[in-house]
Write an enzyme that holds these catalytic residues in place. Sequence first.
Site, PDB file in Angstrom:
ATOM      1  N   CYS A  15       0.823  -1.222   0.000  1.00 10.87           N
ATOM      2  CA  CYS A  15       0.000   0.000   0.000  1.00 10.87           C
ATOM      3  C   CYS A  15       0.852   1.265   0.000  1.00 10.87           C
ATOM      4  O   CYS A  15       2.074   1.230   0.149  1.00 10.87           O
ATOM      5  CB  CYS A  15      -0.922  -0.018   1.202  1.00 10.87           C
TER       6      CYS A  15
ATOM      7  N   ALA B 166       2.916   1.829   3.089  1.00 14.05           N
ATOM      8  CA  ALA B 166       4.135   1.016   3.094  1.00 14.05           C
ATOM      9  C   ALA B 166       5.236   1.697   2.284  1.00 14.05           C
ATOM     10  O   ALA B 166       6.393   1.728   2.688  1.00 14.05           O
ATOM     11  CB  ALA B 166       3.860  -0.379   2.535  1.00 14.05           C
TER      12      ALA B 166
ATOM     13  N   ARG C 202      11.654  -5.330   6.566  1.00 15.00           N
ATOM     14  CA  ARG C 202      12.399  -5.101   5.332  1.00 15.00           C
ATOM     15  C   ARG C 202      13.903  -5.300   5.515  1.00 15.00           C
ATOM     16  O   ARG C 202      14.661  -5.237   4.574  1.00 15.00           O
ATOM     17  CB  ARG C 202      12.090  -3.674   4.859  1.00 15.00           C
TER      18      ARG C 202
ATOM     19  N   HIS D  78       5.850   6.585  -2.256  1.00 15.93           N
ATOM     20  CA  HIS D  78       7.188   7.125  -2.545  1.00 15.93           C
ATOM     21  C   HIS D  78       7.064   8.612  -2.872  1.00 15.93           C
ATOM     22  O   HIS D  78       7.819   9.438  -2.367  1.00 15.93           O
ATOM     23  CB  HIS D  78       7.814   6.447  -3.768  1.00 15.93           C
TER      24      HIS D  78
HETATM   25 FE1  CFM Z   1      13.113   0.643  -4.971  1.00 16.26          FE
HETATM   26 FE2  CFM Z   1      12.525  -1.706  -5.216  1.00 16.26          FE
HETATM   27 FE3  CFM Z   1      11.054  -0.016  -3.745  1.00 16.26          FE
HETATM   28 FE4  CFM Z   1      13.566  -0.757  -2.954  1.00 16.26          FE
HETATM   29 FE5  CFM Z   1      12.466  -2.718  -1.405  1.00 16.26          FE
HETATM   30 FE6  CFM Z   1      11.470  -3.697  -3.669  1.00 16.26          FE
HETATM   31 FE7  CFM Z   1       9.942  -2.031  -2.247  1.00 16.26          FE
HETATM   32 MO1  CFM Z   1      10.488  -4.404  -1.399  1.00 16.26          MO
HETATM   33  S1  CFM Z   1      14.454  -1.066  -4.821  1.00 16.26           S
HETATM   34  S2  CFM Z   1      12.574   1.115  -2.945  1.00 16.26           S
HETATM   35  S3  CFM Z   1      14.333  -1.633  -1.165  1.00 16.26           S
HETATM   36  S4  CFM Z   1      11.287  -0.150  -5.816  1.00 16.26           S
HETATM   37  S5  CFM Z   1      12.575  -4.642  -2.147  1.00 16.26           S
HETATM   38  S6  CFM Z   1      12.233  -3.710  -5.798  1.00 16.26           S
HETATM   39  S7  CFM Z   1       9.413  -3.725  -3.281  1.00 16.26           S
HETATM   40  S8  CFM Z   1      10.695  -2.402  -0.351  1.00 16.26           S
HETATM   41  S9  CFM Z   1       9.104  -0.092  -2.716  1.00 16.26           S
HETATM   42  C1  HCA Z   2       6.600  -3.335   1.214  1.00 14.60           C
HETATM   43  C2  HCA Z   2       7.936  -3.806   1.700  1.00 14.60           C
HETATM   44  C3  HCA Z   2       8.464  -4.967   0.918  1.00 14.60           C
HETATM   45  C4  HCA Z   2       7.663  -6.231   1.147  1.00 14.60           C
HETATM   46  C5  HCA Z   2       8.414  -7.442   0.777  1.00 14.60           C
HETATM   47  C6  HCA Z   2       7.708  -8.728   0.582  1.00 14.60           C
HETATM   48  C7  HCA Z   2       9.916  -5.181   1.412  1.00 14.60           C
HETATM   49  O1  HCA Z   2       6.377  -3.242   0.023  1.00 14.60           O
HETATM   50  O2  HCA Z   2       5.781  -3.026   2.060  1.00 14.60           O
HETATM   51  O3  HCA Z   2       6.572  -8.782   0.106  1.00 14.60           O
HETATM   52  O4  HCA Z   2       8.346  -9.732   0.891  1.00 14.60           O
HETATM   53  O5  HCA Z   2      10.805  -5.174   0.610  1.00 14.60           O
HETATM   54  O6  HCA Z   2      10.085  -5.370   2.615  1.00 14.60           O
HETATM   55  O7  HCA Z   2       8.502  -4.677  -0.435  1.00 14.60           O
END
Ligand code: CFM
Ligand code: HCA
Length: 541
Positions: free
Chosen positions: A61, A64, A95, A194
């Site tokens: 979401c 998150a 995370r 973001h």
């Molecule tokens: Fe960038 Fe990502 Fe993301 Fe990320 Fe992550 Fe991710 Fe995420 Mo999980 S590099 S910031 S550190 S888009 S692993 S592929 S999904 S938390 S929002």
């Molecule tokens: C998020 C965080 C997440 C979840 C990872 C997962 C992460 O999107 O809320 O589904 O295992 O990297 O911790 O992307």
Amino acid sequence: IDKARFPVPAEVKEELIKKYPSKVARKRTKQIVINHPDPESMPEIGANVRTVPGIITQRGCTYAGCKGVVLGPTRDILNITHGPIGCGFYSWLTRRNQTRPPEETDENFMTYCFSTDMQEDDIVFGGEKKLKQAVQEAFDIFHPKAIGIFSTCPVGLIGDDVHAVAREMKEKLGINVFGFSCEGYKGVSQSAGHHIANNQLFKHVIGNDDTPHPEKFKINLLGEYNIGGDAFVLEDLLERCGIKLVATFSGNSSYDAFANSHTADLNAIMCHRSINYVAEMMEEKYGIPWIKVNFIGAESSAKSLRKIAAYFEDAELMERVEQVIAEEMAKVEEVRSEIRSRCEGKTAMLFVGGSRAHHYQDLFREIGMKVVAAGYEFAHRDDYEGRRVLPNIKVDADSRNIEQLTVEPDPERYRPRKTEAERQRLKEQGFEFSDYEGMMSEMERESLVIDDISHYESEKLIEIYKPAVFCAGIKEKYAVQKMGVPCKQLHSYDYGGPYAGFEGAINFYKEIDRLVNSKIWGYIQAPWQKNPEITATYAVK
Ligand code: CFM
Ligand code: HCA
């Protein structure tokens, strides 16, 4: 793709969508494409659109994306979740974003989970009073220099004004307090979160401290969140090259580093999806250019270091960078060639987030593995197609409350780091500023690219291709492994990492070797192998 070994992609696509009701199939068909890497014939992909209700998605979401992802890794901003306790708890270090305060006495609030623990009474009578009390209590106990307040779904539904509370408490306490309207439902995924996080960081923190740094080559690393210690590896690497890291957004970071980040000469972006807004606003206001880098994969790490050095056009720096690359590559090669001999030709699938499904493909290529299908959960068309694509208006209507900030140049602090002529010269030498390099141009022709993959589609893909490894997150992990296929989490790295830089590449090769060459998976039978399929009968009116 080798046709003798792999199924025909058009047939696979057909198989993935044929059980959907026609309206759903029409939607999904736009998000499942057969790749063509050349820009002229690259297909358009549907992305950043709302998931059809009822489909099991991998997505998370907006809250998150804002609280967990962008702000979560900063150790000394005290983050309070205004909402039910589950939201705060879920986003509390699952995370694996690590931090290392330089001094023992430095603040680190990441070991705490702060929440207003919203109850039914607060929903009925409003939760602002409770929020103010929470801010006051946090201040009294911890005396932080900054407090962030994060909205969860109910906050928007009942209309609590977190920004008014933040303003009032900022005034009262004399510290920086700022709120985020990042209600979970606000966008179609984490991506909206973001954007909200970027806006508020820019408005309330970046630029608050003008203290200059004496070093010659100063950069910020954007979109690096120190998962499994990645940022530690990169900090060390940059230091050895003689490059000063002013701030990382936001792995192993601090409030002060953010406040001072506009004093850097260059923004190097790892995960473009989550932080491009900050990069663009910093360029607009302070004149700091941005480039894309990728420190996932040994070759990519070398390329990224060279790109940073090329920007500064300094012979000594370039030489030092070459030295570091040579030292590191020797260590990488020692491990890589042996592992490659065992992994060559095996297949992988990657379905993660908004940048890793692309970046981690390099690591697989380096050990000779083939990526047959990949996709993001929430990236935009830019991230796939590698070209700037204007936002789709229909899509934006879903998250229309997200402010696109108008940013003006700051005449006192705007300093062109390079003159227009110098930039032009760099461009002529092939140096790319602000490029939107995407996943599809680097994937093989006829590989499958699938946006916001559903659980059903993942299972089908695994059945059809039986990949040697499937990369995803915790929600998919055990479902995949029950099918006899190892699942590597590319979000949390399971318990492993770091995977960034040269050192990280070595760790990753070893991990993948261990997974794809383990005999254990052959002993697991998938449900359809054990039992014949039982067709359900439904009551029909
Ligand atoms: Fe960038 Fe990502 Fe993301 Fe990320 Fe992550 Fe991710 Fe995420 Mo999980 S590099 S910031 S550190 S888009 S692993 S592929 S999904 S938390 S929002
Ligand atoms: C998020 C965080 C997440 C979840 C990872 C997962 C992460 O999107 O809320 O589904 O295992 O990297 O911790 O992307």
